[in-house]
Design an enzyme around this catalytic site. Structure first.
Site, PDB file in Angstrom:
ATOM      1  N   ASP A 230       0.637  -1.245  -0.013  1.00 30.79           N
ATOM      2  CA  ASP A 230      -0.065  -0.025  -0.074  1.00 30.79           C
ATOM      3  C   ASP A 230       0.863   1.390   0.154  1.00 30.79           C
ATOM      4  OD1 ASP A 230      -1.726   2.144   0.390  1.00 30.79           O
ATOM      5  OD2 ASP A 230      -3.055   0.958   1.897  1.00 30.79           O
TER       6      ASP A 230
ATOM      7  N   ASP B 155      -1.827   5.682  -6.734  1.00 30.99           N
ATOM      8  CA  ASP B 155      -2.344   5.048  -5.546  1.00 30.99           C
ATOM      9  C   ASP B 155      -2.313   3.706  -5.879  1.00 30.99           C
ATOM     10  OD1 ASP B 155      -3.065   4.324  -2.776  1.00 30.99           O
ATOM     11  OD2 ASP B 155      -5.281   4.320  -3.422  1.00 30.99           O
TER      12      ASP B 155
END
Ligand code: NAG
Ligand code: NAG
Ligand code: NAG
Ligand code: NAG
Ligand code: NAG
Length: 439
Positions: free
Chosen positions: A121, A316
């Site tokens: 992440d 992202d």
């Protein structure tokens, strides 16, 4: 007015369901091969993934709905990642943790080392490992950090006086979990990181449901003080790149390369921006979008980078489908629809996507242009979600929800598939080049 055709749901469900079904692990599910500082990556939805999100949606429409609502929650997480560098850690008491992982890698933790899977992440600072995958009591090098540790005050804004360990409560989905700030040895490929700081996450004694705990850990690669990058500066020099394989890839064919070694030397880049409003996120300056060869007319405020509000464009890994601020999305979508316009094809909406086609369409390229001369031209696989038969397809992007005040454009994982994306923090740049993901 765009209306979904009921037949679309049925056809999509039939055509795409096998992609999301758990496969019997066979020879196609190859074991990962991690080398040097390179970890292989597996899409979490892969039929070979042991940690597929559950419950498995029963139809493709359910899947699309689940994915869009997961992206919507992710968006709230990203836009609420407000703060100064000191308290930018998104693990804090009472906060909810998100498991909107798209790709997982192998890691080991503790002594003797315990193998586990971790989601990658790039917008999270903290790393955490669930007690379902890691047993602290079996590790001789495990340390639960005391409240008096300066690290504890980074996680808990108001440290609790008179406590023995740095413990806090979290929520995950609707369950409450207890977390403890900890340190242990972390092993990634052939690298070892001593005294790595992370949160150990366990079910709360108040609701001890073992299914309420995420099946894998999470490795935070954002820019805040507790992230993997910040903890490994001598080793990885705040530099990494990845290549995400297709969501359908059956094996660990993607890669995460940590450190400046073996990174692409000649790659087009754009300046990496830092937004004091959300200092952990990787901001870039997107200057325009082309559909085919045509530059779409987008109102400038939709793309502007604003340190005061946090507006701008980020990369992202945990969002699946690109979200553009509404005026930008509408302009891109309308031009896209005009290009695909075909008297025999009608546009419908489906599960959070408003530009779906029933029948063969010629898909134009979409190009994101960035300051500094970087332009990323998306291939068909980055633009359309479509059935394996090829008959049905949807534009894999959406408008950013407008119920948050400072919205960001999010370049999501599907649009990065089969590209090498380089984050070079010391040199303040982000590079992108097309690459088929193999190790
Ligand atoms: C700890 O290690 C012992 C001995 O190897 C093993 O039997 C046990 O299952 C382990 N406990 C956990 C929670 O993994
Ligand atoms: C966590 O929640 C439990 C109840 O489930 C409560 O007893 C405990 O005090 C809470 N811990 C913290 C640090 O807030
Ligand atoms: C992954 O699977 C693809 C297709 O099945 C195959 O061509 C490729 O060699 C595999 N890669 C690895 C690393 O096993
Ligand atoms: C329009 O649709 C027809 C039939 O579905 C297809 O044969 C044709 O290639 C399409 N035209 C374009 C420009 O996509
Ligand atoms: C973004 O790029 C545009 C065009 O090159 C430039 O005018 C603007 O100053 C850049 N903004 C930032 C914050 O770098």
């Amino acid at each position: 007015m765009v209306r979904p055709h009921p037949l679309l749901f049925l056809l999509l469900a039939a055509a795409l369901l096998p992609v999301f079904r758990r496969a019997s692990a066979g020879s196609r599910c190859d074991a990962p091969r991690d080398r040097g500082s390179t970890l292989s990556l597996l899409p979490v939805f892969s039929p070979c993934s042991p940690v597929q999100p559950s419950p498995n949606p029963s139809s493709f429409l359910d899947t699309l709905n689940a994915l869009s609502s997961r992206d919507a929650s992710r968006f709230i997480f990203l836009t609420s990642a407000v703060g100064n560098r000191r308290h930018s850690v998104p693990v804090a008491s009472g906060r909810s943790i998100f498991q909107s992982s798209t790709y997982v890698a192998r890691a080991s933790l503790g002594t003797p080392s315990q193998p586990l899977l971790v989601a990658i992440d790039i917008s999270s600072d903290a790393s955490w490992f669930p007690s379902s995958a890691f047993s602290p009591t079996n590790s001789s090098t495990f340390v639960a950090l005391p409240c008096t540790s300066p690290l504890c005050s980074q996680v808990l804004a108001t440290p609790i006086s008179s406590c023995t360990s740095c413990a806090f409560n979290l929520t995950y989905a609707s369950s409450s979990l207890s977390a403890t700030l900890s340190q242990d040895s972390l092993f990634l490929a052939t690298d070892s990181i001593n005294s790595f700081t992370f949160a150990t996450v366990a079910t709360s004694p108040a609701s001890p449901n073992p299914n309420s705990i995420p099946p894998q850990g999470l490795l935070g690669l954002a820019r805040g003080s507790l992230s993997l990058l910040s903890q490994t500066k001598p080793l990885y020099a705040s530099t990494f790149s990845y290549c995400f394989p297709s969501f359908r890839s059956p094996n660990f064919s993607g890669s995460l390369r940590l450190g400046p070694m073996n990174q692409p030397k000649r790659i087009r880049t754009t300046p990496l921006l830092s937004n004091p409003h959300r200092p952990s996120l990787y901001y870039v300056n997107m200057t325009g979008v082309r559909v085919g060869s045509r530059r779409v007319s987008i109102p400038p405020p939709a793309l502007v980078f604003d340190p005061k509000t946090g507006a701008g464009t980020i990369f992202d890994s945990g969002t699946m489908f690109t979200r553009l601020v509404a005026p930008a999305y509408t302009a891109v979508r309308d031009e896209f629809r005009r290009r695909v316009a075909n008297s025999t094809t009608t546009v419908s909406s489906l599960g959070g996507f408003d530009t779906c086609f029933n029948g063969p369409v010629t898909v134009p390229t979409i190009t994101f242009e960035f300051d500094g001369g970087l332009s990323v031209t998306l291939a068909e696989e980055n633009v359309m979600i479509h059935s394996s038969s090829g008959g049905l397809s949807c534009l894999a992007m959406a408008a950013a929800p407008d119920n948050v005040n400072a919205v960001v454009n999010v370049i999501a994982s599907m649009q990065q598939v089969n590209h090498r994306v380089l984050f070079d923090v010391p040199n303040g740049r982000v590079g992108v080049s097309r690459e088929r993901c193999t190790m």
